[in-house]
Motif scaffolding. Structure first.
Motif, short mmCIF file in Angstrom:
data_model
loop_
_atom_site.label_atom_id
_atom_site.label_comp_id
_atom_site.label_asym_id
_atom_site.label_seq_id
_atom_site.Cartn_x
_atom_site.Cartn_y
_atom_site.Cartn_z
N ARG A 107 2.09 37.78 6.96
CA ARG A 107 2.82 37.88 5.71
C ARG A 107 4.20 38.47 5.99
O ARG A 107 4.32 39.56 6.56
N VAL A 108 5.24 37.74 5.61
CA VAL A 108 6.61 38.13 5.85
C VAL A 108 7.30 38.38 4.51
O VAL A 108 7.16 37.60 3.58
N VAL A 109 8.04 39.49 4.45
CA VAL A 109 8.82 39.80 3.26
C VAL A 109 10.28 39.94 3.68
O VAL A 109 10.60 40.64 4.64
N VAL A 110 11.14 39.25 2.95
CA VAL A 110 12.58 39.34 3.18
C VAL A 110 13.20 39.97 1.94
O VAL A 110 13.01 39.48 0.83
N LEU A 111 13.91 41.07 2.13
CA LEU A 111 14.56 41.78 1.03
C LEU A 111 16.03 41.38 0.96
O LEU A 111 16.70 41.31 1.99
N ALA A 112 16.50 41.13 -0.24
CA ALA A 112 17.90 40.73 -0.43
C ALA A 112 18.43 41.32 -1.72
O ALA A 112 17.68 41.73 -2.59
N SER A 113 19.74 41.35 -1.85
CA SER A 113 20.36 41.88 -3.06
C SER A 113 20.26 40.88 -4.20
O SER A 113 20.29 39.66 -3.98
#
Length: 432
Positions: free
Chosen positions: A63-69
């Motif tokens: 499970r991959v999570v990418v955080l962005a504005s």
């Protein structure tokens, strides 16, 4: 699955991070997030190494999570991830974009705004959009922040001598006065350090804004509210162009005729994000038409009464045209390089003016002239500057009524139209 979380103007919700084995994001996003101690963290810098790490985890079913504005699908990382991994691999959870938040802070709707990204892109497109439209949001980046945007918008307004013999009766070139714009600089949105400041372009240019700027709004406050909208973005392109001469104030029919204007506009190709010069503008009919089609426009005119007519015609058609009062080619010196140039008139200095324009134009130069004697020199000026040159003689006859309910053909004066073209430069980073 790759979960892409837009943090909006705050931190990522903890539930979005549950079970994540890899969390990727900017340092401030990672510091603010409740990332499990066992999860691998990757600070997002250069994209290629981060994408390779994401692919390694994704291929194993992690499970991959990418955080962005903000909203990561709005000038954000969703595009890159979708191109690499396909849309089916993404679970996108958008937050409130910085643009939406900034307009909310100043109490304005933004369905009629143009949004342009200057992050990692040429600032000139954003500057030209701000010159042409009354409500613009600019996504900033290193070297393309409020100071640089303000400096570009504030440029002009000074007077400069055209040089000996360049203008009659000691005429000086008055370079474009700054447009009536205010910049709203929104910094650190959603944090305890949030600031939303209204400044003039000159004030913005004089400050060091640091790295916390989220977005800059560029507003003509007198036109910041429009009527009810059906389609978001700037007003649609006009339903007609090559307007009748009667739709402009002009002197003794000294105006580019609509047949000539139609072909000139086709060869100029004015569009959102462009800067167009109208040199020897006269009534400013070409300048106004280019502005109606979305371009930022500077009109250069040496006659006092011509300057006033251009301003009156721009106001009548509700477009922004900046006017330079002076004689070309000297009056062109302080102007930003144009994408396209229209040159009207036919004096002895015409080849020199065309050559000066051709050295600066990024895409096209179009020249209208009545004198056959000027054609060869103008063509040489364009080809010497590296343009592919072509042209036509336009000689039209219009329907005109006669007594007895009959019609004749009334010939207009023949006009040579020459144009030079380079390969067009694509615009990136504009949302309409």
């Amino acid at each position: 699955m790759i979960t892409v979380v837009g943090t909006g103007t705050g931190a990522a919700p903890p539930e979005c991070l549950a079970g994540a084995e890899l969390v990727v994001g900017g340092r401030r996003h990672l510091d603010a997030a409740a990332v499990h101690a066992d999860a691998e963290r990757v600070v997002l810098g250069p994209l290629a190494p981060a994408l390779d790490i994401i692919e390694r985890h994704h291929s194993k079913g992690s499970r991959v999570v990418v955080l962005a504005s903000g909203d990561p699908g709005f000038f954000g990382i969703v595009r890159v991830l979708a191109e690499r991994f396909g849309t089916a691999a993404l679970d996108v959870r958008p937050g409130v974009s910085s643009v939406a938040a900034a307009f909310a802070r100043v109490g304005l709707p933004w369905d009629d705004a143009v949004v342009v990204s200057a992050h990692g892109r040429d600032l000139r497109t954003a500057v030209n959009v701000c010159r042409a439209h009354p409500k613009v949001a600019v996504l900033t980046g290193p070297g393309a922040g409020p100071a640089e945007l303000g400096a570009a918008l504030a440029a002009g307004g000074a007077e400069k001598d055209c040089g000996a013999g360049a203008a009659p009766l000691g005429l000086v070139a008055q370079f474009p006065a700054p447009l009536k714009r205010v910049l709203v600089v929104a910094s650190d949105l959603g944090t305890g350090d949030e600031r939303v400041e209204r400044v003039t372009p000159a004030e913005a240019a004089a400050r060091d804004w640091g790295s916390g700027v989220s977005v800059v709004l560029c507003l003509d406050q007198s036109r910041a509210l429009s009527g009810v909208r059906t389609v978001a973005g700037p007003p649609p392109a006009p339903s007609r162009w090559a307007l009748e001469e009667g739709e402009f104030t002009h002197r003794d029919s000294m105006i580019t005729k609509f047949e000539v204007r139609a072909l000139a506009l086709a060869r100029l190709g004015p569009r959102l994000g462009d800067l167009v010069w109208d040199v020897g503008a006269g009534s400013g009919s070409v300048a106004v038409e280019c502005a109606r089609l979305g371009a930022a426009v500077v009109a250069v005119e040496k006659a006092d009464d011509g300057v006033e007519r251009i301003r009156a015609n721009a106001a009548a058609h509700e477009v922004d045209v900046q006017v330079v009062h002076g004689s070309a080619p000297d009056a062109l010196t302080a102007l930003a390089d144009p994408d396209a140039v229209f040159v009207g008139g036919g004096g002895r200095e015409l080849p020199e003016i065309v050559a000066a324009c051709a050295r600066r134009a990024r895409r096209s130069v179009v020249v209208a002239m009545a004198a056959l004697d000027r054609v060869s020199a103008v063509r040489a000026a364009l080809t010497d500057a590296g343009f592919d040159c072509d042209g036509v003689l336009l000689q039209s006859s219009r329907l005109a009524p006669l007594p007895g309910d009959v019609t004749r053909l009334a010939a207009t004066n023949p006009v040579f139209l020459l144009w030079g073209a380079r390969n067009p430069v694509p615009h990136e980073g504009v949302a309409q």
